[in-house]
Design a protein around this motif. Sequence first.
Motif, PDB file in Angstrom:
ATOM      1  N   CYS A  20      -4.012  -2.608   8.472  1.00 50.71           N
ATOM      2  CA  CYS A  20      -4.649  -1.299   8.568  1.00 50.71           C
ATOM      3  C   CYS A  20      -4.950  -0.744   7.171  1.00 50.71           C
ATOM      4  CB  CYS A  20      -3.733  -0.354   9.338  1.00 50.71           C
ATOM      5  SG  CYS A  20      -4.464   1.226   9.710  1.00 50.71           S
ATOM      6  N   ARG A  21      -4.022  -0.918   6.265  1.00 48.34           N
ATOM      7  CA  ARG A  21      -4.228  -0.435   4.893  1.00 48.34           C
ATOM      8  C   ARG A  21      -5.400  -1.150   4.230  1.00 48.34           C
ATOM      9  NH1 ARG A  21      -0.080  -0.837  -0.191  1.00 48.34           N
ATOM     10  NH2 ARG A  21      -1.248   0.507  -1.575  1.00 48.34           N
ATOM     11  N   SER A  22      -5.543  -2.443   4.484  1.00 51.34           N
ATOM     12  CA  SER A  22      -6.660  -3.174   3.865  1.00 51.34           C
ATOM     13  C   SER A  22      -8.002  -2.751   4.468  1.00 51.34           C
ATOM     14  CB  SER A  22      -6.457  -4.685   3.986  1.00 51.34           C
ATOM     15  OG  SER A  22      -6.567  -5.090   5.325  1.00 51.34           O
ATOM     16  N   MET A  23      -7.993  -2.342   5.752  1.00 46.04           N
ATOM     17  CA  MET A  23      -9.243  -1.890   6.386  1.00 46.04           C
ATOM     18  C   MET A  23      -9.603  -0.468   5.984  1.00 46.04           C
ATOM     19  SD  MET A  23      -9.232  -3.365  10.251  1.00 46.04           S
ATOM     20  CE  MET A  23      -7.581  -2.858  10.677  1.00 46.04           C
ATOM     21  N   THR A  24      -8.594   0.364   5.706  1.00 46.00           N
ATOM     22  CA  THR A  24      -8.826   1.774   5.380  1.00 46.00           C
ATOM     23  C   THR A  24      -8.058   2.138   4.108  1.00 46.00           C
ATOM     24  OG1 THR A  24      -7.001   2.425   6.818  1.00 46.00           O
ATOM     25  CG2 THR A  24      -9.212   2.444   7.790  1.00 46.00           C
ATOM     26  N   ARG A  55      -8.700  -4.373  17.071  1.00 45.87           N
ATOM     27  CA  ARG A  55      -7.938  -4.185  15.831  1.00 45.87           C
ATOM     28  C   ARG A  55      -8.312  -2.885  15.136  1.00 45.87           C
ATOM     29  NH1 ARG A  55      -4.860  -8.419  15.413  1.00 45.87           N
ATOM     30  NH2 ARG A  55      -4.151  -8.191  13.284  1.00 45.87           N
ATOM     31  N   ASP A  82      -7.212   5.833   3.346  1.00 51.18           N
ATOM     32  CA  ASP A  82      -6.423   6.589   4.315  1.00 51.18           C
ATOM     33  C   ASP A  82      -4.953   6.521   3.913  1.00 51.18           C
ATOM     34  OD1 ASP A  82      -5.272   7.814   6.489  1.00 51.18           O
ATOM     35  OD2 ASP A  82      -5.989   6.360   7.968  1.00 51.18           O
ATOM     36  N   GLN A 124      -3.727   0.313  15.523  1.00 49.69           N
ATOM     37  CA  GLN A 124      -2.720  -0.434  14.776  1.00 49.69           C
ATOM     38  C   GLN A 124      -1.603   0.490  14.289  1.00 49.69           C
ATOM     39  OE1 GLN A 124      -4.141  -3.106  11.780  1.00 49.69           O
ATOM     40  NE2 GLN A 124      -5.627  -4.061  13.146  1.00 49.69           N
ATOM     41  N   LEU A 125      -1.969   1.699  13.875  1.00 44.73           N
ATOM     42  CA  LEU A 125      -0.959   2.659  13.441  1.00 44.73           C
ATOM     43  C   LEU A 125      -0.023   3.028  14.598  1.00 44.73           C
ATOM     44  CD1 LEU A 125      -2.967   5.111  11.156  1.00 44.73           C
ATOM     45  CD2 LEU A 125      -1.131   3.574  10.463  1.00 44.73           C
ATOM     46  N   PRO A 146      -1.562   4.662   6.568  1.00 43.30           N
ATOM     47  CA  PRO A 146      -0.893   3.353   6.514  1.00 43.30           C
ATOM     48  C   PRO A 146       0.078   3.241   5.340  1.00 43.30           C
ATOM     49  CG  PRO A 146      -3.264   3.061   6.773  1.00 43.30           C
ATOM     50  CD  PRO A 146      -3.023   4.515   6.521  1.00 43.30           C
ATOM     51  N   PRO A 191      -8.028   0.569  13.407  1.00 42.50           N
ATOM     52  CA  PRO A 191      -6.930   1.054  12.561  1.00 42.50           C
ATOM     53  C   PRO A 191      -6.012   2.076  13.244  1.00 42.50           C
ATOM     54  CG  PRO A 191      -8.950   0.949  11.289  1.00 42.50           C
ATOM     55  CD  PRO A 191      -9.315   0.670  12.727  1.00 42.50           C
ATOM     56  N   HIS A 192      -6.578   3.049  13.961  1.00 39.63           N
ATOM     57  CA  HIS A 192      -5.716   4.064  14.589  1.00 39.63           C
ATOM     58  C   HIS A 192      -4.814   3.442  15.650  1.00 39.63           C
ATOM     59  CE1 HIS A 192      -9.149   4.002  17.361  1.00 39.63           C
ATOM     60  NE2 HIS A 192      -8.296   4.427  18.282  1.00 39.63           N
TER      61      HIS A 192
END
Length: 175
Positions: A64-68, A36, A71, A41-42, A74, A38-39
């Motif tokens: 992804c937004r909740s993890m990063t 999972r 950034d 997932q994007l 997302p 983030p990159h």
Amino acid sequence: MSSTAAALEAACRHANAGRFDAFRAGCWQIVEEAGRAPHTQLEVAALLSSFGFLSDARVLLEACRSMTPDDPAPLANLANLARDAGQHSEARQLYAALLTHLPNHPTVRRNVLTGLEYDPEVSDADRLAQARAWGEWATARAGGPRPRPAIVPLRDRPLGDNREQTTVLCCPAFL
């Protein structure tokens, strides 16, 4: 080619062949195998979105937004997804949030401005105010206002009232 890239390519082949169940299963498998990340997932969200699986893409982008949270990628993708799904009010809010992260990004500014055109909740006065703000921003980025070139007549024709020429070309009743 990395295993993720190869798996994305295989998923894309499934989608191109109309095997959408295999496509979606492959996409979710890629996400799971990548832990999972983030990159990943994007990338998978972009692929899902490009084939019209907007709900699946949204799930990945929100995760992804909740993890990063710092950034902007997302958030930008969520805003674009909302725009593509016709959720203009949500897109406007997401683009406004994105603008706080990237205040001088020309694509973000363009999307903020053009997105207003499709949002029925935005008044013409608000659209005009945003367009003027964009114009001021763009002028400042270009180094300030520049003098405009003088208007010159074409082929030595005088500028201004050309009634003599007009009467020859138009019916006098319309003058």
